[in-house]
Scaffold this motif. Structure first.
Motif, PDB file in Angstrom:
ATOM      1  N   ASP A   1      61.923  42.699   1.127  1.00  0.00           N
ATOM      2  CA  ASP A   1      61.005  43.230   0.120  1.00  0.00           C
ATOM      3  C   ASP A   1      59.588  43.397   0.653  1.00  0.00           C
ATOM      4  N   ALA A   2      59.264  42.777   1.784  1.00  0.00           N
ATOM      5  CA  ALA A   2      57.936  42.905   2.374  1.00  0.00           C
ATOM      6  C   ALA A   2      57.715  44.315   2.940  1.00  0.00           C
ATOM      7  N   TRP A   3      58.800  45.077   3.117  1.00  0.00           N
ATOM      8  CA  TRP A   3      58.719  46.435   3.657  1.00  0.00           C
ATOM      9  C   TRP A   3      58.945  47.427   2.537  1.00  0.00           C
ATOM     10  N   GLU A   4      58.404  48.615   2.678  1.00  0.00           N
ATOM     11  CA  GLU A   4      58.624  49.651   1.679  1.00  0.00           C
ATOM     12  C   GLU A   4      59.081  50.931   2.359  1.00  0.00           C
ATOM     13  N   GLU A   5      59.732  51.791   1.586  1.00  0.00           N
ATOM     14  CA  GLU A   5      60.197  53.070   2.115  1.00  0.00           C
ATOM     15  C   GLU A   5      58.993  53.932   2.476  1.00  0.00           C
ATOM     16  N   ALA A   6      59.067  54.588   3.613  1.00  0.00           N
ATOM     17  CA  ALA A   6      57.973  55.455   4.059  1.00  0.00           C
ATOM     18  C   ALA A   6      58.090  56.818   3.399  1.00  0.00           C
ATOM     19  N   GLU A   7      56.928  57.387   3.093  1.00  0.00           N
ATOM     20  CA  GLU A   7      56.890  58.752   2.593  1.00  0.00           C
ATOM     21  C   GLU A   7      56.977  59.696   3.781  1.00  0.00           C
ATOM     22  N   GLN A   8      57.058  60.984   3.512  1.00  0.00           N
ATOM     23  CA  GLN A   8      57.087  61.982   4.582  1.00  0.00           C
ATOM     24  C   GLN A   8      55.845  61.809   5.451  1.00  0.00           C
ATOM     25  N   THR A   9      56.028  61.697   6.752  1.00  0.00           N
ATOM     26  CA  THR A   9      54.910  61.371   7.636  1.00  0.00           C
ATOM     27  C   THR A   9      54.732  62.382   8.763  1.00  0.00           C
ATOM     28  N   GLY A  10      55.234  63.571   8.587  1.00  0.00           N
ATOM     29  CA  GLY A  10      55.153  64.548   9.666  1.00  0.00           C
ATOM     30  C   GLY A  10      53.908  65.411   9.590  1.00  0.00           C
ATOM     31  N   ILE A  11      53.774  66.257  10.585  1.00  0.00           N
ATOM     32  CA  ILE A  11      52.738  67.277  10.641  1.00  0.00           C
ATOM     33  C   ILE A  11      53.490  68.597  10.673  1.00  0.00           C
ATOM     34  N   PRO A  12      53.144  69.567   9.802  1.00  0.00           N
ATOM     35  CA  PRO A  12      53.883  70.841   9.793  1.00  0.00           C
ATOM     36  C   PRO A  12      53.996  71.434  11.198  1.00  0.00           C
ATOM     37  N   LEU A  13      55.207  71.888  11.557  1.00  0.00           N
ATOM     38  CA  LEU A  13      55.475  72.400  12.898  1.00  0.00           C
ATOM     39  C   LEU A  13      54.553  73.550  13.287  1.00  0.00           C
ATOM     40  N   ASP A  14      54.241  74.433  12.333  1.00  0.00           N
ATOM     41  CA  ASP A  14      53.404  75.585  12.672  1.00  0.00           C
ATOM     42  C   ASP A  14      51.936  75.205  12.842  1.00  0.00           C
ATOM     43  N   ASP A  15      51.604  73.959  12.581  1.00  0.00           N
ATOM     44  CA  ASP A  15      50.219  73.486  12.664  1.00  0.00           C
ATOM     45  C   ASP A  15      50.082  72.341  13.662  1.00  0.00           C
ATOM     46  N   SER A  16      51.068  72.196  14.581  1.00  0.00           N
ATOM     47  CA  SER A  16      51.035  71.030  15.453  1.00  0.00           C
ATOM     48  C   SER A  16      51.318  71.384  16.905  1.00  0.00           C
ATOM     49  N   SER A  17      50.910  70.471  17.771  1.00  0.00           N
ATOM     50  CA  SER A  17      51.246  70.514  19.192  1.00  0.00           C
ATOM     51  C   SER A  17      51.811  69.155  19.551  1.00  0.00           C
ATOM     52  N   GLU A  18      52.511  69.100  20.665  1.00  0.00           N
ATOM     53  CA  GLU A  18      53.190  67.863  21.050  1.00  0.00           C
ATOM     54  C   GLU A  18      53.046  67.647  22.549  1.00  0.00           C
ATOM     55  N   VAL A  19      52.800  66.390  22.929  1.00  0.00           N
ATOM     56  CA  VAL A  19      52.728  66.032  24.339  1.00  0.00           C
ATOM     57  C   VAL A  19      53.606  64.811  24.565  1.00  0.00           C
ATOM     58  N   LYS A  20      54.491  64.925  25.536  1.00  0.00           N
ATOM     59  CA  LYS A  20      55.359  63.800  25.907  1.00  0.00           C
ATOM     60  C   LYS A  20      54.671  63.040  27.032  1.00  0.00           C
ATOM     61  N   LEU A  21      54.574  61.722  26.884  1.00  0.00           N
ATOM     62  CA  LEU A  21      53.926  60.881  27.883  1.00  0.00           C
ATOM     63  C   LEU A  21      54.969  60.111  28.685  1.00  0.00           C
ATOM     64  N   LYS A  22      54.517  59.320  29.629  1.00  0.00           N
ATOM     65  CA  LYS A  22      55.405  58.512  30.469  1.00  0.00           C
ATOM     66  C   LYS A  22      56.191  57.517  29.623  1.00  0.00           C
ATOM     67  N   SER A  23      57.328  57.100  30.146  1.00  0.00           N
ATOM     68  CA  SER A  23      58.145  56.106  29.458  1.00  0.00           C
ATOM     69  C   SER A  23      58.072  54.784  30.212  1.00  0.00           C
ATOM     70  N   ALA A  24      58.506  53.732  29.547  1.00  0.00           N
ATOM     71  CA  ALA A  24      58.603  52.404  30.164  1.00  0.00           C
ATOM     72  C   ALA A  24      59.907  51.793  29.682  1.00  0.00           C
ATOM     73  N   ALA A  25      60.538  50.997  30.554  1.00  0.00           N
ATOM     74  CA  ALA A  25      61.845  50.452  30.179  1.00  0.00           C
ATOM     75  C   ALA A  25      62.104  49.107  30.843  1.00  0.00           C
ATOM     76  N   THR A  26      62.930  48.343  30.158  1.00  0.00           N
ATOM     77  CA  THR A  26      63.572  47.165  30.737  1.00  0.00           C
ATOM     78  C   THR A  26      65.049  47.541  30.846  1.00  0.00           C
ATOM     79  N   GLN A  27      65.887  46.634  31.295  1.00  0.00           N
ATOM     80  CA  GLN A  27      67.307  46.995  31.346  1.00  0.00           C
ATOM     81  C   GLN A  27      67.933  47.063  29.956  1.00  0.00           C
ATOM     82  N   HIS A  28      67.274  46.499  28.933  1.00  0.00           N
ATOM     83  CA  HIS A  28      67.820  46.506  27.574  1.00  0.00           C
ATOM     84  C   HIS A  28      67.201  47.564  26.666  1.00  0.00           C
TER      85      HIS A  28
END
Length: 196
Positions: A158-185
Motif C-alpha cells: 500500500d506504500a506504492w501507488e499506480e503511476a499515471e501516464q509518464t511519457g513524452i509525446p513521440l512527435d515532441d521528443s528526442s532520445e539518447v541511449k547512454l552506456k550500460s553497466a552490468a554484473t553477472q546477474h
C-alpha cells in the motif's frame, strides 16, 4: 568489495542500487532539479560524484531504492524511471529510463567499475547536449515490475501507488541511449527521452 569473481545475487542487487543512487543524484544535480547546497561530493569509480545532503531527498530516493534492491534480488524489476517534470504544469520534460535485464556474463569488479564510470560520465556528458530547463521542476521515480505469477512477487504494498501516464509525446521528443553497466546477474541500460 567482493573477494571472489562471482558476486552473489544480493551483492549484485546492492551494486546496481548504488549505481542507480549515484545516477539519480547526478541527474538531479546536473539538471538543476535541486540546488547545489542539497549535495556534497565524494570520489568513487574514478569520478567526483554527488550525494544528497537534503534529508527529504535522501529519504525519498533511499526509500524507493531500498524497495528496488529487494525486487532486484527477486529479478522482478523491469525499469526504474526518473521523471523530471514542470512544477507548475506537471508536464514531463525528461524521462531517464534505466532498463533492467539479466546480466550477460561474469565480470570482475574492475570491469564493472569501468562500466559504471563510463555510464556516470555519459550522464555528465548529456548536460551539454540537453537544453537548460528554464522553469522550476520536480522529480518522481517510477518503478515498473516484471510480473512473475507469484503472489509474493506480484503484490505491491500500500506504500506504492499506480503511476499515471509518464511519457513524452513521440512527435515532441528526442532520445539518447547512454552506456550500460552490468554484473553477472543484472544489466542496466540508460536512455534519456527529452522534449525536443
Amino acid at each position: 568489495m567482493f573477494s571472489s569473481s562471482v558476486i552473489p545475487i544480493k551483492g549484485s542487487a546492492t551494486l546496481i542500487t548504488d549505481y542507480l543512487r549515484f545516477s539519480i543524484y547526478s541527474i538531479l544535480f546536473l539538471r538543476g532539479v535541486y540546488s547545489v547546497e542539497d549535495f556534497f561530493i565524494i570520489n568513487k569509480y574514478g569520478l567526483e560524484l554527488v550525494v544528497a545532503l537534503n534529508e527529504e531527498l535522501e529519504a525519498y530516493v533511499g526509500g524507493v531504492l531500498d524497495q528496488v534492491e529487494e525486487w532486484l534480488v527477486r529479478n522482478t524489476v523491469r525499469q526504474v524511471v526518473l521523471l523530471i517534470a514542470s512544477k507548475e504544469s506537471k508536464e514531463v520534460l525528461e524521462r531517464w529510463v534505466f532498463e533492467v535485464s539479466k546480466g550477460d556474463h561474469s565480470k570482475t569488479e574492475e570491469e564493472m567499475n569501468r562500466e559504471v564510470h563510463l555510464m556516470l560520465a555519459g550522464i555528465r556528458g548529456t548536460n551539454s547536449m540537453l537544453s537548460d530547463i528554464q522553469e522550476p521542476t520536480l522529480c518522481n521515480i517510477v518503478v515498473y515490475k516484471r510480473l512473475t505469477g507469484s503472489v509474493k512477487d506480484d503484490v505491491i504494498s500500500d506504500a506504492w501507488e499506480e503511476a499515471e501516464q509518464t511519457g513524452i509525446p513521440l512527435d515532441d521528443s528526442s532520445e539518447v541511449k547512454l552506456k550500460s553497466a552490468a554484473t553477472q546477474h543484472h544489466k542496466l541500460e540508460l536512455t534519456v527521452v527529452y522534449k525536443a
